[in-house]
Design a protein around this motif. Structure first.
Motif, PDB file in Angstrom:
ATOM      1  N   ASN A  60       0.919  -1.060   0.120  1.00 20.52           N
ATOM      2  CA  ASN A  60       0.021  -0.057  -0.049  1.00 20.52           C
ATOM      3  C   ASN A  60       0.830   1.115  -0.164  1.00 20.52           C
ATOM      4  O   ASN A  60       1.483   1.643   0.922  1.00 20.52           O
ATOM      5  CB  ASN A  60      -0.970   0.137   1.336  1.00 20.52           C
ATOM      6  CG  ASN A  60      -2.070  -1.150   1.099  1.00 20.52           C
ATOM      7  OD1 ASN A  60      -2.970  -1.188   0.393  1.00 20.52           O
ATOM      8  ND2 ASN A  60      -1.659  -2.068   2.173  1.00 20.52           N
ATOM      9  N   LEU A  61       1.529   1.768  -1.219  1.00 17.84           N
ATOM     10  CA  LEU A  61       2.070   2.882  -1.372  1.00 17.84           C
ATOM     11  C   LEU A  61       1.667   4.009  -0.380  1.00 17.84           C
ATOM     12  O   LEU A  61       0.434   4.474  -0.548  1.00 17.84           O
ATOM     13  CB  LEU A  61       2.461   3.353  -2.895  1.00 17.84           C
ATOM     14  CG  LEU A  61       2.854   2.189  -3.668  1.00 17.84           C
ATOM     15  CD1 LEU A  61       2.556   2.607  -5.259  1.00 17.84           C
ATOM     16  CD2 LEU A  61       4.396   2.114  -3.517  1.00 17.84           C
ATOM     17  N   GLY A  62       2.755   4.618   0.217  1.00 19.29           N
ATOM     18  CA  GLY A  62       2.277   5.562   1.180  1.00 19.29           C
ATOM     19  C   GLY A  62       2.248   5.352   2.504  1.00 19.29           C
ATOM     20  O   GLY A  62       1.978   6.193   3.232  1.00 19.29           O
ATOM     21  N   VAL A  63       1.897   4.017   2.952  1.00 21.40           N
ATOM     22  CA  VAL A  63       1.189   3.772   4.300  1.00 21.40           C
ATOM     23  C   VAL A  63       2.656   3.030   5.193  1.00 21.40           C
ATOM     24  O   VAL A  63       3.205   2.143   4.569  1.00 21.40           O
ATOM     25  CB  VAL A  63       0.262   2.561   4.004  1.00 21.40           C
ATOM     26  CG1 VAL A  63      -0.153   2.160   5.402  1.00 21.40           C
ATOM     27  CG2 VAL A  63      -0.952   3.229   3.072  1.00 21.40           C
ATOM     28  N   ASN A  64       2.482   3.523   6.323  1.00 19.03           N
ATOM     29  CA  ASN A  64       3.328   2.803   7.319  1.00 19.03           C
ATOM     30  C   ASN A  64       3.097   1.324   7.843  1.00 19.03           C
ATOM     31  O   ASN A  64       1.926   1.472   8.323  1.00 19.03           O
ATOM     32  CB  ASN A  64       3.688   3.664   8.434  1.00 19.03           C
ATOM     33  CG  ASN A  64       4.602   3.176   9.461  1.00 19.03           C
ATOM     34  OD1 ASN A  64       5.508   2.228   9.288  1.00 19.03           O
ATOM     35  ND2 ASN A  64       4.778   3.824  10.810  1.00 19.03           N
ATOM     36  N   ASP A  65       3.810   0.406   7.488  1.00 19.30           N
ATOM     37  CA  ASP A  65       3.349  -1.069   7.603  1.00 19.30           C
ATOM     38  C   ASP A  65       4.430  -1.688   8.510  1.00 19.30           C
ATOM     39  O   ASP A  65       5.555  -2.044   7.712  1.00 19.30           O
ATOM     40  CB  ASP A  65       2.907  -1.658   6.467  1.00 19.30           C
ATOM     41  CG  ASP A  65       2.072  -2.850   6.633  1.00 19.30           C
ATOM     42  OD1 ASP A  65       2.192  -3.641   7.516  1.00 19.30           O
ATOM     43  OD2 ASP A  65       1.274  -3.559   5.550  1.00 19.30           O
ATOM     44  N   ASP A  66       3.960  -2.380   9.354  1.00 19.54           N
ATOM     45  CA  ASP A  66       4.978  -3.191  10.365  1.00 19.54           C
ATOM     46  C   ASP A  66       5.550  -4.508   9.405  1.00 19.54           C
ATOM     47  O   ASP A  66       6.499  -4.922   9.434  1.00 19.54           O
ATOM     48  CB  ASP A  66       4.558  -3.498  11.782  1.00 19.54           C
ATOM     49  CG  ASP A  66       4.598  -2.631  12.594  1.00 19.54           C
ATOM     50  OD1 ASP A  66       4.907  -1.323  12.165  1.00 19.54           O
ATOM     51  OD2 ASP A  66       3.960  -2.699  13.485  1.00 19.54           O
ATOM     52  N   LYS A  67       4.630  -4.999   8.609  1.00 19.58           N
ATOM     53  CA  LYS A  67       4.759  -6.200   7.836  1.00 19.58           C
ATOM     54  C   LYS A  67       5.566  -5.857   6.934  1.00 19.58           C
ATOM     55  O   LYS A  67       6.509  -6.572   6.363  1.00 19.58           O
ATOM     56  CB  LYS A  67       3.460  -6.802   7.368  1.00 19.58           C
ATOM     57  CG  LYS A  67       3.689  -8.282   6.654  1.00 19.58           C
ATOM     58  CD  LYS A  67       3.932  -9.202   7.969  1.00 19.58           C
ATOM     59  CE  LYS A  67       3.942 -10.682   7.182  1.00 19.58           C
ATOM     60  NZ  LYS A  67       4.157 -11.573   8.323  1.00 19.58           N
ATOM     61  N   VAL A  68       5.561  -4.912   6.004  1.00 18.74           N
ATOM     62  CA  VAL A  68       6.339  -4.323   4.960  1.00 18.74           C
ATOM     63  C   VAL A  68       7.677  -4.144   5.603  1.00 18.74           C
ATOM     64  O   VAL A  68       8.730  -4.298   4.786  1.00 18.74           O
ATOM     65  CB  VAL A  68       5.759  -3.065   4.393  1.00 18.74           C
ATOM     66  CG1 VAL A  68       6.951  -2.437   3.560  1.00 18.74           C
ATOM     67  CG2 VAL A  68       4.672  -3.461   3.452  1.00 18.74           C
TER      68      VAL A  68
END
Length: 349
Positions: A89-97
């Protein structure tokens, strides 16, 4: 893989998949001329990279491989480090990423240690979402210091402007306690050696910035400059290192004093990086000096605010690739030069 001596294998950790890392990587290597002197290997997954490519105007042609022995010169190799899909999800802070960013970085570092890639260029990570039970480092530099031989030092580079740090990711209220004679000596020696072997400067001149305003004004605004920094600098100068200072930091860059030196050593992160990025943002490179392997990165972060908008400037990443290649070659030349006296001596024996 049959490797041309001039074709340097560049390992690339993909960084945060929700940021601009993929965009700056692909746009850097879509220029066929980039593939003439180096071979990129992206540690990620070719399906993910192909998906991300659709979010930008890039003509990059990707070549997926399942083993590092399958690297093909002249191609943009994508090493399939994982097989499963990743929700991007471009632009989103994501722990999984963040987990995949570290998976890429750790694997690329291991390949660097084993000589499967020649240099490492890291795309930006989010220092918050990479933290886990297995990875508890503030960033790339600290992990590389643990995994590689030598003493890591953060150095920002743009042309002849080089800014090294005595302390990097340290809270400001702890900086003074870190500034010991041993640390200052080691950091300046690391800068000196890097200038000699990495930048081919035989007699480097190094400036050191003071910790306190006006270098403490004789102890009125702090005693660290007079009691710790000055004696260390003087001792090193007397032993032959061309190191000068400490200089009051406020006017050092504005008065163009920095142009007289081959490197500037700042006491803490923002003291060095604010003037550097003011002068060179978007063109600068973060280089980890002092290690037995070469690692560089661009001078910017994940830039979530523009991720997926196809407007990211890739020049800093391209400069990071160029610098990694240049330093790799400089070190080879340095090794050859320093080994010659030994060879002569062996023949005489």
């Amino acid at each position: 893989m049959i490797k041309n001596a001039e074709n340097i294998v560049v390992g690339i950790s993909i960084g945060d998949l929700n940021g601009i890392g993929s965009e700056v990587v692909l746009k850097t290597f879509e220029d066929a001329r980039m593939l003439e002197g180096c071979t990129p290997v992206i540690f990620a997954n070719v399906k993910i990279m192909s998906y991300l490519k659709k979010s930008m105007t890039s003509s990059a042609v990707l070549h997926g491989i399942d083993e590092l022995s399958q690297i093909v010169p002249g191609k943009i190799n994508v090493y399939n480090l994982w097989k499963e899909g990743v929700d991007v999800n471009l632009g989103v802070n994501d722990d999984k990423v963040g987990e995949y960013a570290i998976k890429s970085f750790v694997a690329a570092t291991q390949a660097l240690k084993e000589g499967l890639v020649d240099v490492l260029v890291t795309a930006p990570i989010n220092k918050y979402n990479i933290q886990s039970d297995t990875f508890k480092f503030p960033g790339h530099t600290d992990y590389l210091h643990q995994e590689l031989e030598g003493n890591a030092l953060m150095m920002m580079v743009h042309d002849n402007l080089r800014v090294g740090l005595l302390t990097d990711h340290v809270p400001l209220n702890e900086v003074a306690s870190h500034l010991t004679e041993d640390l200052i000596t080691k950091k300046i020696e690391t800068v000196k050696q890097s200038l000699i072997q990495d930048f081919t400067i035989s007699r480097p001149r190094i400036a050191v910035l003071g910790l306190n305003p006006h270098c403490g004004d004789g102890g009125v605004i702090g005693k660290e400059d007079d009691e710790i920094m000055k004696p260390v600098i003087q001792k090193m100068f007397e032993k032959g290192t061309l190191v000068f200072g400490p200089f009051p930091a406020d006017g050092f860059f504005g008065s163009h004093q920095y142009e007289k030196y081959d490197a500037i050593v700042a006491a803490y992160h923002d003291q060095g990086l604010i003037p550097f990025k003011t002068l060179a943002f978007g063109k600068g490179v973060n280089y980890t000096a002092g290690l037995n392997k070469v690692r560089t990165s661009p001078d910017h972060g994940t830039a979530y605010d523009i991720a997926g908008k196809d407007i990211a400037d890739f020049n800093s990443f391209k400069e990071a690739v160029y610098l990694a290649i240049d330093i790799f070659r400089s070190r080879k030349q340095y090794e050859e030069i320093t080994a010659k006296p030994l060879k002569i001596k062996e023949k005489q024996l």
